[in-house]
Design a protein around this motif. Sequence first.
Motif, PDB file in Angstrom:
ATOM      1  N   MET A 214       0.847  -1.187   0.000  1.00 33.30           N
ATOM      2  CA  MET A 214       0.000   0.000   0.000  1.00 33.30           C
ATOM      3  C   MET A 214       0.885   1.241   0.000  1.00 33.30           C
ATOM      4  N   ALA A 215       0.444   2.249  -0.716  1.00 32.59           N
ATOM      5  CA  ALA A 215       1.184   3.505  -0.815  1.00 32.59           C
ATOM      6  C   ALA A 215       1.153   4.270   0.499  1.00 32.59           C
ATOM      7  N   LYS A 216       2.231   4.967   0.755  1.00 33.90           N
ATOM      8  CA  LYS A 216       2.309   5.850   1.912  1.00 33.90           C
ATOM      9  C   LYS A 216       1.899   7.251   1.463  1.00 33.90           C
ATOM     10  N   GLY A 217       1.315   7.990   2.384  1.00 37.53           N
ATOM     11  CA  GLY A 217       0.873   9.334   2.042  1.00 37.53           C
ATOM     12  C   GLY A 217       1.125  10.309   3.170  1.00 37.53           C
ATOM     13  N   GLN A 218       0.844  11.544   2.884  1.00 37.10           N
ATOM     14  CA  GLN A 218       0.971  12.612   3.872  1.00 37.10           C
ATOM     15  C   GLN A 218      -0.242  13.522   3.751  1.00 37.10           C
ATOM     16  N   ILE A 219      -0.703  14.002   4.899  1.00 36.72           N
ATOM     17  CA  ILE A 219      -1.793  14.955   4.924  1.00 36.72           C
ATOM     18  C   ILE A 219      -1.320  16.202   5.655  1.00 36.72           C
ATOM     19  N   GLU A 220      -1.712  17.350   5.130  1.00 39.38           N
ATOM     20  CA  GLU A 220      -1.447  18.628   5.774  1.00 39.38           C
ATOM     21  C   GLU A 220      -2.797  19.315   5.936  1.00 39.38           C
ATOM     22  N   ILE A 221      -3.092  19.776   7.142  1.00 37.34           N
ATOM     23  CA  ILE A 221      -4.370  20.440   7.387  1.00 37.34           C
ATOM     24  C   ILE A 221      -4.143  21.812   8.002  1.00 37.34           C
ATOM     25  N   LEU A 222      -4.976  22.739   7.624  1.00 42.01           N
ATOM     26  CA  LEU A 222      -5.021  24.071   8.220  1.00 42.01           C
ATOM     27  C   LEU A 222      -6.463  24.301   8.623  1.00 42.01           C
ATOM     28  N   VAL A 223      -6.691  24.426   9.924  1.00 36.52           N
ATOM     29  CA  VAL A 223      -8.040  24.560  10.464  1.00 36.52           C
ATOM     30  C   VAL A 223      -8.200  25.997  10.963  1.00 36.52           C
ATOM     31  N   GLU A 224      -9.242  26.668  10.501  1.00 43.07           N
ATOM     32  CA  GLU A 224      -9.480  28.055  10.894  1.00 43.07           C
ATOM     33  C   GLU A 224     -10.784  28.165  11.673  1.00 43.07           C
ATOM     34  N   PRO A 225     -10.936  29.125  12.549  1.00 41.55           N
ATOM     35  CA  PRO A 225     -10.103  30.317  12.671  1.00 41.55           C
ATOM     36  C   PRO A 225      -8.764  30.008  13.340  1.00 41.55           C
ATOM     37  N   PHE A 226      -7.750  30.709  12.882  1.00 42.00           N
ATOM     38  CA  PHE A 226      -6.391  30.543  13.372  1.00 42.00           C
ATOM     39  C   PHE A 226      -6.116  31.562  14.463  1.00 42.00           C
ATOM     40  N   LYS A 227      -5.635  31.075  15.600  1.00 41.35           N
ATOM     41  CA  LYS A 227      -5.203  31.942  16.696  1.00 41.35           C
ATOM     42  C   LYS A 227      -3.835  31.459  17.124  1.00 41.35           C
ATOM     43  N   GLU A 228      -2.833  32.299  16.975  1.00 44.50           N
ATOM     44  CA  GLU A 228      -1.465  31.922  17.306  1.00 44.50           C
ATOM     45  C   GLU A 228      -1.358  31.482  18.767  1.00 44.50           C
ATOM     46  N   ASN A 229      -0.706  30.344  18.970  1.00 44.59           N
ATOM     47  CA  ASN A 229      -0.480  29.761  20.302  1.00 44.59           C
ATOM     48  C   ASN A 229      -1.765  29.383  21.032  1.00 44.59           C
ATOM     49  N   ASP A 230      -2.877  29.276  20.323  1.00 44.80           N
ATOM     50  CA  ASP A 230      -4.148  28.885  20.931  1.00 44.80           C
ATOM     51  C   ASP A 230      -4.932  28.064  19.917  1.00 44.80           C
ATOM     52  N   PRO A 231      -4.651  26.743  19.848  1.00 46.25           N
ATOM     53  CA  PRO A 231      -5.268  25.934  18.794  1.00 46.25           C
ATOM     54  C   PRO A 231      -6.779  25.826  18.871  1.00 46.25           C
ATOM     55  N   GLY A 232      -7.390  25.985  19.994  1.00 41.82           N
ATOM     56  CA  GLY A 232      -8.843  25.940  20.093  1.00 41.82           C
ATOM     57  C   GLY A 232      -9.405  24.544  19.918  1.00 41.82           C
TER      58      GLY A 232
END
Length: 80
Positions: A1-19
């Motif tokens: 099976m192929a290996k993969g990578q996922i990149e996610i950006l979840v908003e709203p973005f607050k620096e140092n506070d992932p929520g």
Amino acid sequence: MAKGQIEILVEPFKENDPGPHVRAAIEALQEADLKADMGAFATTASGDLETIIEMLPQLLTAGFDSGATSIQLRVSIDDA
């Protein structure tokens, strides 16, 4: 099976506070046995490509149910 990578950006973005919306998306990655690496702007994880694809509905649902207004995804095949 192929290996993969996922990149996610979840908003709203607050620096140092992932929520709760960001934490919920990361928990979805972890529940799929993908190790999340939270960066300054996005979170990445890698593993079996099929696992990544199959867990996408859970990630999206968890993020939006927890307050996300936008979730950006990038999934790629890991050639390494």
